[in-house]
Scaffold this motif. Structure first.
Motif, PDB file in Angstrom:
ATOM      1  N   ALA A 252       1.135  10.495 -26.049  1.00  0.00           N
ATOM      2  CA  ALA A 252       2.100   9.531 -26.564  1.00  0.00           C
ATOM      3  C   ALA A 252       3.288   9.409 -25.608  1.00  0.00           C
ATOM      4  O   ALA A 252       3.634  10.365 -24.906  1.00  0.00           O
ATOM      5  N   TRP A 253       3.871   8.257 -25.589  1.00  0.00           N
ATOM      6  CA  TRP A 253       5.095   8.046 -24.824  1.00  0.00           C
ATOM      7  C   TRP A 253       6.305   8.294 -25.717  1.00  0.00           C
ATOM      8  O   TRP A 253       6.202   8.301 -26.944  1.00  0.00           O
ATOM      9  N   GLY A 254       7.447   8.525 -25.087  1.00  0.00           N
ATOM     10  CA  GLY A 254       8.685   8.669 -25.829  1.00  0.00           C
ATOM     11  C   GLY A 254       9.271   7.313 -26.179  1.00  0.00           C
ATOM     12  O   GLY A 254       8.707   6.251 -25.877  1.00  0.00           O
ATOM     13  N   HIS A 255      10.422   7.326 -26.804  1.00  0.00           N
ATOM     14  CA  HIS A 255      11.100   6.087 -27.209  1.00  0.00           C
ATOM     15  C   HIS A 255      11.777   5.425 -26.009  1.00  0.00           C
ATOM     16  O   HIS A 255      11.589   4.240 -25.762  1.00  0.00           O
TER      17      HIS A 255
ATOM     18  N   ASN B 248      -6.786   5.464 -23.978  1.00  0.00           N
ATOM     19  CA  ASN B 248      -7.697   6.538 -24.388  1.00  0.00           C
ATOM     20  C   ASN B 248      -7.040   7.909 -24.324  1.00  0.00           C
ATOM     21  O   ASN B 248      -7.545   8.870 -24.916  1.00  0.00           O
ATOM     22  N   GLY B 249      -5.911   8.003 -23.635  1.00  0.00           N
ATOM     23  CA  GLY B 249      -5.221   9.286 -23.521  1.00  0.00           C
ATOM     24  C   GLY B 249      -4.304   9.618 -24.678  1.00  0.00           C
ATOM     25  O   GLY B 249      -3.787  10.740 -24.764  1.00  0.00           O
ATOM     26  N   VAL B 250      -4.094   8.676 -25.589  1.00  0.00           N
ATOM     27  CA  VAL B 250      -3.212   8.936 -26.734  1.00  0.00           C
ATOM     28  C   VAL B 250      -3.937   9.819 -27.740  1.00  0.00           C
ATOM     29  O   VAL B 250      -4.962   9.428 -28.312  1.00  0.00           O
ATOM     30  N   GLU B 251      -3.406  11.007 -27.982  1.00  0.00           N
ATOM     31  CA  GLU B 251      -4.032  11.962 -28.903  1.00  0.00           C
ATOM     32  C   GLU B 251      -3.505  11.727 -30.320  1.00  0.00           C
ATOM     33  O   GLU B 251      -2.675  12.486 -30.836  1.00  0.00           O
ATOM     34  N   TRP B 252      -4.026  10.698 -30.945  1.00  0.00           N
ATOM     35  CA  TRP B 252      -3.555  10.347 -32.292  1.00  0.00           C
ATOM     36  C   TRP B 252      -3.729  11.511 -33.260  1.00  0.00           C
ATOM     37  O   TRP B 252      -2.866  11.746 -34.127  1.00  0.00           O
ATOM     38  N   THR B 253      -4.832  12.232 -33.153  1.00  0.00           N
ATOM     39  CA  THR B 253      -5.092  13.324 -34.099  1.00  0.00           C
ATOM     40  C   THR B 253      -4.099  14.465 -33.957  1.00  0.00           C
ATOM     41  O   THR B 253      -3.835  15.192 -34.927  1.00  0.00           O
ATOM     42  N   TRP B 254      -3.530  14.648 -32.761  1.00  0.00           N
ATOM     43  CA  TRP B 254      -2.511  15.684 -32.601  1.00  0.00           C
ATOM     44  C   TRP B 254      -1.355  15.435 -33.557  1.00  0.00           C
ATOM     45  O   TRP B 254      -0.767  16.383 -34.101  1.00  0.00           O
ATOM     46  N   TYR B 255      -1.047  14.179 -33.774  1.00  0.00           N
ATOM     47  CA  TYR B 255       0.119  13.818 -34.583  1.00  0.00           C
ATOM     48  C   TYR B 255      -0.157  13.887 -36.088  1.00  0.00           C
ATOM     49  O   TYR B 255       0.661  13.427 -36.887  1.00  0.00           O
TER      50      TYR B 255
ATOM     51  N   TRP C 287       5.738  10.991 -36.940  1.00  0.00           N
ATOM     52  CA  TRP C 287       6.392  10.059 -36.028  1.00  0.00           C
ATOM     53  C   TRP C 287       6.682  10.698 -34.658  1.00  0.00           C
ATOM     54  O   TRP C 287       6.475  10.090 -33.629  1.00  0.00           O
ATOM     55  N   HIS C 288       7.175  11.958 -34.672  1.00  0.00           N
ATOM     56  CA  HIS C 288       7.672  12.586 -33.444  1.00  0.00           C
ATOM     57  C   HIS C 288       7.061  13.957 -33.196  1.00  0.00           C
ATOM     58  O   HIS C 288       6.769  14.692 -34.135  1.00  0.00           O
ATOM     59  N   TRP C 289       6.930  14.295 -31.931  1.00  0.00           N
ATOM     60  CA  TRP C 289       6.668  15.668 -31.510  1.00  0.00           C
ATOM     61  C   TRP C 289       7.423  15.924 -30.219  1.00  0.00           C
ATOM     62  O   TRP C 289       7.446  15.074 -29.316  1.00  0.00           O
ATOM     63  N   SER C 290       8.044  17.082 -30.122  1.00  0.00           N
ATOM     64  CA  SER C 290       8.854  17.438 -28.963  1.00  0.00           C
ATOM     65  C   SER C 290       8.295  18.689 -28.297  1.00  0.00           C
ATOM     66  O   SER C 290       7.921  19.649 -28.998  1.00  0.00           O
ATOM     67  N   PRO C 291       8.268  18.731 -26.959  1.00  0.00           N
ATOM     68  CA  PRO C 291       7.802  19.944 -26.279  1.00  0.00           C
ATOM     69  C   PRO C 291       8.763  21.109 -26.402  1.00  0.00           C
ATOM     70  O   PRO C 291       8.386  22.254 -26.133  1.00  0.00           O
ATOM     71  N   THR C 292       9.998  20.850 -26.824  1.00  0.00           N
ATOM     72  CA  THR C 292      10.987  21.929 -26.942  1.00  0.00           C
ATOM     73  C   THR C 292      11.256  22.328 -28.392  1.00  0.00           C
ATOM     74  O   THR C 292      11.532  23.497 -28.661  1.00  0.00           O
ATOM     75  N   VAL C 293      11.176  21.385 -29.330  1.00  0.00           N
ATOM     76  CA  VAL C 293      11.469  21.709 -30.737  1.00  0.00           C
ATOM     77  C   VAL C 293      10.317  21.378 -31.669  1.00  0.00           C
ATOM     78  O   VAL C 293      10.453  21.439 -32.890  1.00  0.00           O
TER      79      VAL C 293
ATOM     80  N   TRP D 227       7.861  20.036 -34.184  1.00  0.00           N
ATOM     81  CA  TRP D 227       7.881  19.052 -35.270  1.00  0.00           C
ATOM     82  C   TRP D 227       9.218  19.054 -36.007  1.00  0.00           C
ATOM     83  O   TRP D 227       9.284  18.689 -37.180  1.00  0.00           O
ATOM     84  N   ALA D 228      10.297  19.422 -35.322  1.00  0.00           N
ATOM     85  CA  ALA D 228      11.589  19.613 -35.984  1.00  0.00           C
ATOM     86  C   ALA D 228      12.065  18.379 -36.747  1.00  0.00           C
ATOM     87  O   ALA D 228      12.666  18.500 -37.818  1.00  0.00           O
ATOM     88  N   ILE D 229      11.811  17.189 -36.224  1.00  0.00           N
ATOM     89  CA  ILE D 229      12.260  15.973 -36.928  1.00  0.00           C
ATOM     90  C   ILE D 229      11.498  15.803 -38.232  1.00  0.00           C
ATOM     91  O   ILE D 229      12.048  15.336 -39.232  1.00  0.00           O
ATOM     92  N   ASN D 230      10.219  16.187 -38.234  1.00  0.00           N
ATOM     93  CA  ASN D 230       9.426  16.283 -39.469  1.00  0.00           C
ATOM     94  C   ASN D 230       9.373  14.967 -40.243  1.00  0.00           C
ATOM     95  O   ASN D 230       9.455  14.955 -41.467  1.00  0.00           O
ATOM     96  N   MET D 231       9.220  13.857 -39.527  1.00  0.00           N
ATOM     97  CA  MET D 231       9.195  12.554 -40.190  1.00  0.00           C
ATOM     98  C   MET D 231       7.759  12.054 -40.299  1.00  0.00           C
ATOM     99  O   MET D 231       7.119  11.731 -39.307  1.00  0.00           O
ATOM    100  N   GLN D 232       7.264  12.002 -41.514  1.00  0.00           N
ATOM    101  CA  GLN D 232       5.933  11.467 -41.748  1.00  0.00           C
ATOM    102  C   GLN D 232       5.974   9.934 -41.692  1.00  0.00           C
ATOM    103  O   GLN D 232       6.965   9.316 -42.079  1.00  0.00           O
ATOM    104  N   ILE D 233       4.888   9.336 -41.212  1.00  0.00           N
ATOM    105  CA  ILE D 233       4.796   7.877 -41.176  1.00  0.00           C
ATOM    106  C   ILE D 233       4.081   7.436 -42.444  1.00  0.00           C
ATOM    107  O   ILE D 233       2.852   7.459 -42.539  1.00  0.00           O
ATOM    108  N   ARG D 234       4.857   7.081 -43.433  1.00  0.00           N
ATOM    109  CA  ARG D 234       4.314   6.658 -44.725  1.00  0.00           C
ATOM    110  C   ARG D 234       4.749   5.228 -45.006  1.00  0.00           C
ATOM    111  O   ARG D 234       5.849   4.818 -44.673  1.00  0.00           O
ATOM    112  N   GLY D 235       3.867   4.467 -45.645  1.00  0.00           N
ATOM    113  CA  GLY D 235       4.157   3.061 -45.894  1.00  0.00           C
ATOM    114  C   GLY D 235       4.928   2.833 -47.175  1.00  0.00           C
ATOM    115  O   GLY D 235       5.082   3.740 -47.976  1.00  0.00           O
ATOM    116  N   TYR D 236       5.486   1.600 -47.301  1.00  0.00           N
ATOM    117  CA  TYR D 236       5.188   0.478 -46.457  1.00  0.00           C
ATOM    118  C   TYR D 236       6.399   0.152 -45.592  1.00  0.00           C
ATOM    119  O   TYR D 236       7.504   0.063 -46.122  1.00  0.00           O
TER     120      TYR D 236
END
Length: 424
Positions: free
Chosen positions: A106-109, A166-173, A183-189, A191-200
């Motif tokens: 995944a890319w960053g913001h 094809n390099g995006v590891e959707w399942t990792w998230y 929503w987010h993963w950081s190499p230093t912290v 899952w600290a943000i801990n924001m689930q992507i829930r609808g709608y």
């Protein structure tokens, strides 16, 4: 102030035309062309990506660049640039993305547009952003479908794009296999943000792309339990006499009807929870009717001047919707809803251009927002607001980006896996 009483008065709108009248068709082309220039003339010179806003310097945005890729396709088809010019820019963009920081694909913001290093969006947001990534991948798939495999330079781009997506590891998230995407993963912290992507909200495209992946596809249960919350996204109530299939009361900000649907075609798109054409049409009509009823008594609100969404405002930046209305009209809201409410949105385009003129119109099209009550007329441009104007007007006019994105075989398979019906 008299005896502690303060009154505020507004002069009547000068209703004379500020620009010469042209046909509606010509006006739509003018709006698209001027707005397209944000992604062409003002793109970062090294990366080719879209700057976050017109004051961002070297900071480029991933989601807004996904929209920008689609806007450049429109620019080629509308004759604003040549195909050769577009292909050259696409090559610059893809080469930058290939070497930029990635986080389990995944890319960053935000990124530094020179170095390709992630630029933290906030304290803990210094890694992968799955929603921004999805907006970019939506653009990349649309581009891949547009390219001609019989042309060597374009076929090379096709292969590079396939490697990127094809390099995006959707399942990792899914955070170790939970039935929801994060929503987010950081190499230093982590899952600290801990924001689930829930609808709608604006992120339906994340789940569609995650299910469409040929390398890291999610299970359908992640969509149904995570995004749809086992059906809890349904609404079914009426607002201003208009029914709303899913989502927050009154529909939320209008970008919910835009960002996921730049490529994802809502025409005849339905699943267990909604008909998404009806959802987006009704969401837009509720937003419009709120501005017509105008419970806040804001100046200029009318059938000619409506549209609440997230944008800059007189306090900085905010989310604007019927339940959070402070008098801010954002041109992207009505203009990007052109496929859903064509005549109503054209009325807004005419009003903004002819009646408000240079107060709202500048080098890259309509400025981001204005608030007459606060006597605030914004002069900013934001990539995530400019992109939908170009693309969604084109989807109204020709269905270009819808047709391209929906032609992707993995998208068809992903939608089928999640139980979507796309028959016409």
């Amino acid at each position: 102030m008299i005896n502690g009483y303060t009154a505020k008065f507004f002069t009547k709108l000068d209703s004379t035309d500020k620009f010469q009248q042209i046909s509606d068709d010509s006006l739509l082309t003018l709006i698209q062309h001027r707005t397209f220039k944000y992604f062409w003339d003002f793109a970062h010179p090294t990366s080719g990506l879209a700057r976050e806003r017109n004051t961002s310097g070297d900071i480029v945005t991933i989601g807004g660049s996904g929209f920008g890729i689609m806007a450049i396709i429109v620019g080629i088809e509308r004759g604003f640039i040549t195909r050769a010019e577009g292909i050259s820019r696409f090559s610059t963009i893809v080469n930058f993305l290939k070497d930029a920081d990635r986080f389990h694909g995944a890319w960053g913001h935000w990124y530094n547009g020179v170095t390709g290093k992630v630029y933290p969006f906030s304290t803990n947001d210094n890694g992968g952003d799955l929603v921004e990534t999805a907006f970019l991948v939506q653009g990349l798939i649309t581009l891949r479908q547009y390219l001609n495999p019989n042309e060597s330079s374009e076929n090379n781009l096709i292969n590079q794009i396939n490697e990127l997506i094809n390099g995006v590891e959707w399942t990792w998230y899914t955070k170790d296999g939970e039935d929801v995407l994060y929503w987010h993963w950081s190499p230093t912290v982590g899952w600290a943000i801990n924001m689930q992507i829930r609808g709608y909200n604006e992120a339906l495209i994340v789940y569609v792309l995650a299910a469409s992946s040929t390398t890291y596809p999610i299970n359908p249960s992640v969509y149904h339990s995570g995004w749809a919350r086992n059906g809890a996204i349904t609404n079914g109530k009426t607002f201003y006499g208009i029914s709303l299939p899913v989502g927050f009361d009154y529909g939320g900000p209008l970008f919910f009807a835009h960002y996921s649907f730049m490529g994802l075609d809502p025409r005849n798109l339905s699943d267990n929870y909604a008909n998404y054409w009806q959802q987006n049409v009704n969401h837009t009509l509720i937003n419009r009717q709120h501005c017509i009823v105008n419970p806040g008594r804001y100046p200029l609100y009318s059938a000619d001047c409506w549209g609440l969404t997230a944008s800059d405002d007189n306090t900085g930046y905010g989310v604007h919707e019927p339940t959070r209305d402070i008098g801010v009209i954002s041109p992207t809201a009505a203009l990007s809803s052109m496929p859903y409410t064509p005549e109503e949105s054209k009325k807004v385009a005419r009003f903004l251009y002819y009646k408000l003129g240079n107060k709202v119109w500048g080098e890259y099209g309509f400025y981001d927002a204005f608030n007459v009550t606060a006597n605030w007329w914004g002069t900013s441009y934001l990539a995530i607001d400019q992109g939908p104007i170009v693309v969604m007007i084109e989807n109204y006019r020709s269905g270009l980006c819808w047709n391209l994105f929906m032609s992707a075989p993995e998208v068809k398979q992903g939608l089928s896996r999640l139980g979507f019906n796309t028959s016409r």
